[in-house]
Design an enzyme around this catalytic site. Sequence first.
Site, PDB file in Angstrom:
ATOM      1  N   HIS A  23       0.711  -1.129   0.195  1.00  0.00           N
ATOM      2  CA  HIS A  23      -0.057  -0.082  -0.048  1.00  0.00           C
ATOM      3  C   HIS A  23       1.004   1.301   0.031  1.00  0.00           C
ATOM      4  O   HIS A  23       1.702   1.601  -0.801  1.00  0.00           O
ATOM      5  CB  HIS A  23      -0.810  -0.170   1.182  1.00  0.00           C
ATOM      6  CG  HIS A  23      -2.112   0.758   1.423  1.00  0.00           C
ATOM      7  ND1 HIS A  23      -2.462   1.752   0.130  1.00  0.00           N
ATOM      8  CD2 HIS A  23      -3.123   0.900   2.003  1.00  0.00           C
ATOM      9  CE1 HIS A  23      -3.463   2.399   0.706  1.00  0.00           C
ATOM     10  NE2 HIS A  23      -3.903   2.117   1.988  1.00  0.00           N
ATOM     11  N   HIS A  58      -2.067  -2.157  -9.899  1.00  0.00           N
ATOM     12  CA  HIS A  58      -3.212  -1.462  -9.370  1.00  0.00           C
ATOM     13  C   HIS A  58      -4.203  -2.659  -9.100  1.00  0.00           C
ATOM     14  O   HIS A  58      -4.774  -3.188  -9.773  1.00  0.00           O
ATOM     15  CB  HIS A  58      -3.533  -0.110  -9.607  1.00  0.00           C
ATOM     16  CG  HIS A  58      -4.220   0.586  -8.623  1.00  0.00           C
ATOM     17  ND1 HIS A  58      -5.683   0.377  -8.136  1.00  0.00           N
ATOM     18  CD2 HIS A  58      -3.844   1.329  -7.485  1.00  0.00           C
ATOM     19  CE1 HIS A  58      -5.992   1.211  -7.266  1.00  0.00           C
ATOM     20  NE2 HIS A  58      -4.903   1.742  -6.808  1.00  0.00           N
ATOM     21  N   ASP A  68       2.571   5.896  -6.833  1.00  0.00           N
ATOM     22  CA  ASP A  68       3.746   5.876  -6.036  1.00  0.00           C
ATOM     23  C   ASP A  68       5.137   5.975  -6.771  1.00  0.00           C
ATOM     24  O   ASP A  68       6.060   6.424  -6.179  1.00  0.00           O
ATOM     25  CB  ASP A  68       3.851   4.574  -5.134  1.00  0.00           C
ATOM     26  CG  ASP A  68       2.823   4.617  -4.085  1.00  0.00           C
ATOM     27  OD1 ASP A  68       2.570   5.757  -3.439  1.00  0.00           O
ATOM     28  OD2 ASP A  68       1.970   3.693  -3.899  1.00  0.00           O
TER      29      ASP A  68
HETATM   30  N1  COA Z   1       5.324  -6.349 -10.057  1.00  0.00           N
HETATM   31  C1  COA Z   1       5.139  -7.382 -10.464  1.00  0.00           C
HETATM   32  N2  COA Z   1       4.163  -8.225 -10.804  1.00  0.00           N
HETATM   33  C2  COA Z   1       2.840  -7.827 -10.531  1.00  0.00           C
HETATM   34  C3  COA Z   1       2.809  -6.574 -10.084  1.00  0.00           C
HETATM   35  C4  COA Z   1       4.235  -5.777  -9.631  1.00  0.00           C
HETATM   36  N3  COA Z   1       4.187  -4.634  -9.098  1.00  0.00           N
HETATM   37  N4  COA Z   1       1.565  -6.027  -9.755  1.00  0.00           N
HETATM   38  C5  COA Z   1       0.845  -7.110 -10.107  1.00  0.00           C
HETATM   39  N5  COA Z   1       1.488  -8.105 -10.703  1.00  0.00           N
HETATM   40  C6  COA Z   1       1.176  -9.567 -11.139  1.00  0.00           C
HETATM   41  C7  COA Z   1       0.618 -10.211  -9.958  1.00  0.00           C
HETATM   42  O1  COA Z   1       1.506 -10.692  -9.098  1.00  0.00           O
HETATM   43  C8  COA Z   1      -0.188 -11.135 -10.817  1.00  0.00           C
HETATM   44  O2  COA Z   1       0.505 -12.121 -11.458  1.00  0.00           O
HETATM   45  P1  COA Z   1      -0.138 -13.638 -11.556  1.00  0.00           P
HETATM   46  O3  COA Z   1      -1.325 -13.424 -12.389  1.00  0.00           O
HETATM   47  O4  COA Z   1       0.778 -14.286 -12.018  1.00  0.00           O
HETATM   48  O5  COA Z   1      -0.682 -14.142 -10.157  1.00  0.00           O
HETATM   49  C9  COA Z   1      -0.756 -10.167 -12.024  1.00  0.00           C
HETATM   50  O6  COA Z   1       0.226  -9.119 -12.257  1.00  0.00           O
HETATM   51  C10 COA Z   1      -1.970  -9.355 -11.901  1.00  0.00           C
HETATM   52  O7  COA Z   1      -2.022  -8.880 -10.646  1.00  0.00           O
HETATM   53  P2  COA Z   1      -3.360  -7.862  -9.933  1.00  0.00           P
HETATM   54  O8  COA Z   1      -4.422  -8.918  -9.772  1.00  0.00           O
HETATM   55  O9  COA Z   1      -3.506  -6.997 -11.039  1.00  0.00           O
HETATM   56  O10 COA Z   1      -2.776  -7.455  -8.623  1.00  0.00           O
HETATM   57  P3  COA Z   1      -3.373  -7.219  -7.318  1.00  0.00           P
HETATM   58  O11 COA Z   1      -4.827  -6.735  -7.436  1.00  0.00           O
HETATM   59  O12 COA Z   1      -3.642  -8.724  -6.437  1.00  0.00           O
HETATM   60  O13 COA Z   1      -2.409  -6.450  -6.365  1.00  0.00           O
HETATM   61  C11 COA Z   1      -1.300  -4.571  -6.082  1.00  0.00           C
HETATM   62  C12 COA Z   1      -2.649  -4.952  -6.522  1.00  0.00           C
HETATM   63  C13 COA Z   1      -1.342  -3.106  -5.906  1.00  0.00           C
HETATM   64  C14 COA Z   1      -1.195  -4.694  -4.562  1.00  0.00           C
HETATM   65  C15 COA Z   1      -0.048  -5.130  -6.709  1.00  0.00           C
HETATM   66  O14 COA Z   1      -0.139  -4.588  -7.968  1.00  0.00           O
HETATM   67  C16 COA Z   1       1.156  -4.635  -6.143  1.00  0.00           C
HETATM   68  O15 COA Z   1       1.671  -5.569  -5.504  1.00  0.00           O
HETATM   69  N6  COA Z   1       2.011  -3.836  -6.707  1.00  0.00           N
HETATM   70  C17 COA Z   1       3.370  -3.406  -5.939  1.00  0.00           C
HETATM   71  C18 COA Z   1       2.957  -2.576  -4.793  1.00  0.00           C
HETATM   72  C19 COA Z   1       2.430  -1.162  -5.214  1.00  0.00           C
HETATM   73  O16 COA Z   1       2.978  -0.634  -5.988  1.00  0.00           O
HETATM   74  N7  COA Z   1       1.274  -0.912  -4.314  1.00  0.00           N
HETATM   75  C20 COA Z   1       1.128   0.424  -4.578  1.00  0.00           C
HETATM   76  C21 COA Z   1      -0.664   0.457  -4.985  1.00  0.00           C
HETATM   77  S1  COA Z   1      -1.019   2.028  -5.254  1.00  0.00           S
END
Ligand code: COA
Length: 374
Positions: free
Chosen positions: A221, A260, A311
């Site tokens: 987050h 996201h 971010d």
């Molecule tokens: N880096 C690498 N892979 C990522 C990723 C990232 N930042 N964000 C998503 N993915 C991957 C996921 O692991 C997933 O892979 P899979 O299909 O092999 O399991 C795929 O992309 C789809 O993920 P999604 O369903 O869109 O993500 P989520 O809703 O579960 O999680 C976040 C959303 C924001 C928690 C996630 O994108 C993340 O952890 N981002 C990094 C942290 C971050 O920047 N947080 C701030 C948010 S404003």
Amino acid sequence: MIDKVLGGAGLRGQVAGRTSLCTFGKSGSGLSYRGYDISELGEHSSFEEVAWLLLRGRLPTVAELSSYRRRLKSLRELPQGLRDILEKIPVRSHPMDVLRTGCSYLGNVEPEKTFSAQLDVADRLLAALPGVVVYWYRYSHEGVRVSTDTSADSLAGHFLEMLSGQAPSKFHARVMDISLILYAEHEFNASTFTARICASTLSDMHSCVTAAIGSLRGPLHGGANEAAMALIERFNSPEEVVEEVLGMLNRKELVMGFGHAIYRESDPRNLIIKKLAARLAEGHVRAHFYDISCAIERTMWEQKRLFANADFFHASAYHFMGIPTKMFTPIFVCSRVSGWAAHVIEQRSNNRIIRPSAEYIGESPRPYLPASER
Ligand code: COA
């Protein structure tokens, strides 16, 4: 790098309540606060105006805004007891933990005795939290007891002035102001939902905000901007990016600052902060951090169709303004407290305790055996 933690469906796509504070992906650039598009707010408004809008439901008049600025300015002082506590928190602590403690402490000495005081408590937290975190930072890192009574009219300028000890340039103060606007509100994200759950028990504002700070602290987050900076700093040039990022993706590591939970194509806040990061980079000794950031963004899009969220470019923008990395997520708190408090007020206005159900996946019913028979 943080390993991917597997979880359940994360309530994705579930409508968990109603709000009139924020819409996502529905019209305009994709994010609006009480019907005002984030791109217009970022361009024309100030953080104080946005905080008033979120907390009081409409944009302030000129007179209301200047009186609100004066009011927030008058609420910056920290009680001596809080200063004493901040001086005892070790230098190695994370400033998010400091904010959690500071907010909780204020709840002891200035408790919200009745919900009719909720706007006063929200204003006090907005005005005081920047001082809480910077007072601790300057004291623990430099031995300086910083004055929380700066001449800056805006919270943005106030934060930067306390942190560096001198008034910021107009441009830096404006970038920080826009950053606070971008971070102010974001519907039912994890920390806001935490605040609403806490509010739904009819708990006090300090408890709701303290709980929300705990949720925002996590790297999935608010903590993502700090982790993004750590990644950017690993590179000396944009040419090094592709191989390393590919390696991370192959190892299924998360690249912080990308993706996201709700947005699918882009994060409207990224466009705004990215442009500002580019301007801040001009002439900076570490201008290459901006090029490195762009190379990471390009690689993530080409390889995974993942876009930079709010971010990612905040990391280099804050760095160019001389802000220490560990203070990145606390800035998010100083802004988001406006959205959290507005959600607490909204939850209270039509409350029912939030209490979902769980699907049981444990053992079938079984007889209890006394310890001697196990
Ligand atoms: N880096 C690498 N892979 C990522 C990723 C990232 N930042 N964000 C998503 N993915 C991957 C996921 O692991 C997933 O892979 P899979 O299909 O092999 O399991 C795929 O992309 C789809 O993920 P999604 O369903 O869109 O993500 P989520 O809703 O579960 O999680 C976040 C959303 C924001 C928690 C996630 O994108 C993340 O952890 N981002 C990094 C942290 C971050 O920047 N947080 C701030 C948010 S404003």
